[in-house]
Write a protein that holds these residues in place. Structure first.
Motif, PDB file in Angstrom:
ATOM      1  N   LEU A  90      46.939  93.104  39.607  1.00 14.80           N
ATOM      2  CA  LEU A  90      47.217  91.860  39.191  1.00 14.80           C
ATOM      3  C   LEU A  90      48.319  90.944  39.569  1.00 14.80           C
ATOM      4  O   LEU A  90      49.245  91.612  40.397  1.00 14.80           O
ATOM      5  CB  LEU A  90      47.646  91.163  37.448  1.00 14.80           C
ATOM      6  CG  LEU A  90      47.966  90.725  37.177  1.00 14.80           C
ATOM      7  CD1 LEU A  90      47.242  89.089  36.543  1.00 14.80           C
ATOM      8  CD2 LEU A  90      48.786  90.481  35.280  1.00 14.80           C
ATOM      9  N   GLN A  91      47.817  89.646  40.544  1.00 15.38           N
ATOM     10  CA  GLN A  91      48.821  89.319  40.936  1.00 15.38           C
ATOM     11  C   GLN A  91      48.626  87.442  40.264  1.00 15.38           C
ATOM     12  O   GLN A  91      48.393  86.954  40.458  1.00 15.38           O
ATOM     13  CB  GLN A  91      48.485  89.131  42.788  1.00 15.38           C
ATOM     14  CG  GLN A  91      49.752  88.686  43.311  1.00 15.38           C
ATOM     15  CD  GLN A  91      49.500  88.937  45.227  1.00 15.38           C
ATOM     16  OE1 GLN A  91      48.140  88.370  45.312  1.00 15.38           O
ATOM     17  NE2 GLN A  91      50.522  88.963  45.512  1.00 15.38           N
ATOM     18  N   MET A 139      46.085  83.360  39.270  1.00 15.54           N
ATOM     19  CA  MET A 139      46.397  84.885  38.747  1.00 15.54           C
ATOM     20  C   MET A 139      45.108  85.200  40.213  1.00 15.54           C
ATOM     21  O   MET A 139      44.433  84.376  39.365  1.00 15.54           O
ATOM     22  CB  MET A 139      46.723  85.107  37.362  1.00 15.54           C
ATOM     23  CG  MET A 139      46.172  85.140  36.948  1.00 15.54           C
ATOM     24  SD  MET A 139      46.298  85.629  34.980  1.00 15.54           S
ATOM     25  CE  MET A 139      45.523  85.452  34.322  1.00 15.54           C
ATOM     26  N   ILE A 140      45.052  85.688  40.512  1.00 14.52           N
ATOM     27  CA  ILE A 140      44.469  86.940  40.914  1.00 14.52           C
ATOM     28  C   ILE A 140      44.511  88.181  40.221  1.00 14.52           C
ATOM     29  O   ILE A 140      45.120  88.678  39.974  1.00 14.52           O
ATOM     30  CB  ILE A 140      44.092  87.171  42.295  1.00 14.52           C
ATOM     31  CG1 ILE A 140      44.963  85.702  43.096  1.00 14.52           C
ATOM     32  CG2 ILE A 140      43.227  87.205  42.558  1.00 14.52           C
ATOM     33  CD1 ILE A 140      45.525  86.279  44.840  1.00 14.52           C
ATOM     34  N   PRO A 195      54.697  88.349  43.604  1.00 14.25           N
ATOM     35  CA  PRO A 195      53.950  87.047  43.355  1.00 14.25           C
ATOM     36  C   PRO A 195      53.733  87.006  44.559  1.00 14.25           C
ATOM     37  O   PRO A 195      54.633  86.711  45.791  1.00 14.25           O
ATOM     38  CB  PRO A 195      54.773  86.363  42.450  1.00 14.25           C
ATOM     39  CG  PRO A 195      55.897  87.218  42.636  1.00 14.25           C
ATOM     40  CD  PRO A 195      56.044  88.763  43.005  1.00 14.25           C
ATOM     41  N   LEU A 196      52.836  85.804  44.937  1.00 12.35           N
ATOM     42  CA  LEU A 196      52.152  85.492  46.340  1.00 12.35           C
ATOM     43  C   LEU A 196      53.125  84.010  46.632  1.00 12.35           C
ATOM     44  O   LEU A 196      52.494  83.037  45.543  1.00 12.35           O
ATOM     45  CB  LEU A 196      51.074  85.899  46.624  1.00 12.35           C
ATOM     46  CG  LEU A 196      49.904  84.562  48.023  1.00 12.35           C
ATOM     47  CD1 LEU A 196      50.642  85.566  48.640  1.00 12.35           C
ATOM     48  CD2 LEU A 196      48.504  84.242  47.842  1.00 12.35           C
ATOM     49  N   ILE A 197      54.023  83.689  47.080  1.00  8.29           N
ATOM     50  CA  ILE A 197      54.030  82.468  47.595  1.00  8.29           C
ATOM     51  C   ILE A 197      53.780  81.491  48.314  1.00  8.29           C
ATOM     52  O   ILE A 197      53.213  81.712  49.263  1.00  8.29           O
ATOM     53  CB  ILE A 197      55.577  82.501  47.883  1.00  8.29           C
ATOM     54  CG1 ILE A 197      56.110  83.363  46.740  1.00  8.29           C
ATOM     55  CG2 ILE A 197      56.605  80.989  47.345  1.00  8.29           C
ATOM     56  CD1 ILE A 197      56.772  83.201  45.464  1.00  8.29           C
ATOM     57  N   VAL A 198      52.613  80.228  47.715  1.00 10.32           N
ATOM     58  CA  VAL A 198      52.157  79.213  48.516  1.00 10.32           C
ATOM     59  C   VAL A 198      52.688  78.776  49.765  1.00 10.32           C
ATOM     60  O   VAL A 198      52.248  78.448  50.981  1.00 10.32           O
ATOM     61  CB  VAL A 198      50.829  78.568  47.276  1.00 10.32           C
ATOM     62  CG1 VAL A 198      50.508  77.849  49.061  1.00 10.32           C
ATOM     63  CG2 VAL A 198      50.539  79.410  46.696  1.00 10.32           C
ATOM     64  N   HIS A 199      53.812  77.848  49.364  1.00 12.62           N
ATOM     65  CA  HIS A 199      54.325  76.583  50.138  1.00 12.62           C
ATOM     66  C   HIS A 199      55.800  77.305  50.378  1.00 12.62           C
ATOM     67  O   HIS A 199      56.599  77.336  49.772  1.00 12.62           O
ATOM     68  CB  HIS A 199      54.063  75.433  49.372  1.00 12.62           C
ATOM     69  CG  HIS A 199      52.805  75.081  49.275  1.00 12.62           C
ATOM     70  ND1 HIS A 199      52.491  74.864  48.418  1.00 12.62           N
ATOM     71  CD2 HIS A 199      52.232  74.805  51.310  1.00 12.62           C
ATOM     72  CE1 HIS A 199      50.508  74.495  48.730  1.00 12.62           C
ATOM     73  NE2 HIS A 199      51.037  74.015  50.111  1.00 12.62           N
ATOM     74  N   LYS A 200      56.513  77.076  51.382  1.00 16.43           N
ATOM     75  CA  LYS A 200      57.768  77.141  51.715  1.00 16.43           C
ATOM     76  C   LYS A 200      58.137  75.861  50.971  1.00 16.43           C
ATOM     77  O   LYS A 200      57.864  74.836  50.728  1.00 16.43           O
ATOM     78  CB  LYS A 200      58.061  76.820  53.452  1.00 16.43           C
ATOM     79  CG  LYS A 200      58.184  78.680  54.613  1.00 16.43           C
ATOM     80  CD  LYS A 200      57.791  77.979  55.018  1.00 16.43           C
ATOM     81  CE  LYS A 200      57.516  79.283  56.553  1.00 16.43           C
ATOM     82  NZ  LYS A 200      57.559  79.246  57.814  1.00 16.43           N
TER      83      LYS A 200
END
Length: 245
Positions: A193-194, A207-208, A225-230
């Motif tokens: 899970l992420q 979430m994936i 966690p995966l961060i999308v944007h700065k």
């Protein structure tokens, strides 16, 4: 890549993957980051047979085509199914990707039971009545459970997957409890899970997850966690790497 003639409301986008491109109809649902993340989440193998439930424009099969033996893709919307088939033809992948117009709620009429190693799905996220329904019919169907519920997609995935097969899905974090229960009812347990956050410090909005048929409960691996944007709004290095940039 074969030359194609674009119709009204259609555009041609670069997938930045093996020289492939994709036609999208701006009046229908265009793929976004969630599909790209799902396509890169599972560790796929060259001998695997994959099924995607609700392929839309066919973007996920186009991204993973080099990694597996065969991909079947079912799509209810006839406009999108035709578009996905054109994308397969344009990218010369007719020997690898097989698009079928159909309703995966009737999956027994489409495929043999337990005939796939991997199933992927980017299903409608919200029950009907929640959120603001987009006026564009194709978009509304893609985002809300008009034609298929969470239970429908999990049931279809279980029918298609062999024992020990893997199911990858992207969904909303607030439905995690419901998802865990529904998976368990269909002999699947989440193993990876992420969470996906729009920015550092923001609550996850996606979430994936990866579940396995016949697995024992427990042993869930929660990834960072995966961060999308700065902070400046640009993509993080992790997202750029996924996009191949």
């Amino acid at each position: 890549m074969r030359d194609v003639r674009l119709g009204e409301y259609e555009r041609l986008d670069d997938l930045m993957k093996s020289g492939r491109h994709i036609i999208q109809n701006t009046q229908e649902f265009c793929f976004s980051l969630d599909a790209v993340l799902l396509a890169h989440f599972l560790s796929l193998k060259s001998r695997q047979k994959v099924l995607e439930l609700g392929t839309g424009t066919g973007v996920i099969p186009l991204i993973i085509a080099d990694e597996v033996a065969r991909i079947d893709a079912v799509e209810l919307n006839p406009i999108m199914a035709e578009l996905a088939s054109r994308n397969v033809w344009m990218n010369e992948l007719e020997d690898k990707i097989f698009v079928q117009e159909g309703d995966y709620r009737s999956i027994r009429d489409l495929y043999k039971p337990e005939s796939f190693d991997v199933v992927l799905a980017n299903p409608p996220y919200r029950p009907v009545g929640e959120g603001q329904v987009n006026k564009l019919t194709g978009v509304a169907r893609a985002r809300h459970e008009f034609t298929a519920t969470l239970r429908d997609v999990v049931k279809a995935a279980r029918f298609a997957l062999r024992f020990g097969g893997h199911f990858g899905m992207v969904h909303l974090p607030e439905r995690l409890g419901e998802i865990i229960v529904t998976f368990h009812e269909h002999q699947m347990e989440i193993k990876r899970l992420q969470m996906v956050q729009p920015k550092t410090g923001k609550a996850p909005n996606m979430m994936i997850l990866e579940a396995v048929v016949g697995a024992s409960p427990g042993g869930l691996k929660v990834l960072p966690p995966l961060i999308v944007h700065k902070e400046d709004g640009s993509y993080t290095d992790e997202i750029l790497q996924i996009y191949g940039m």
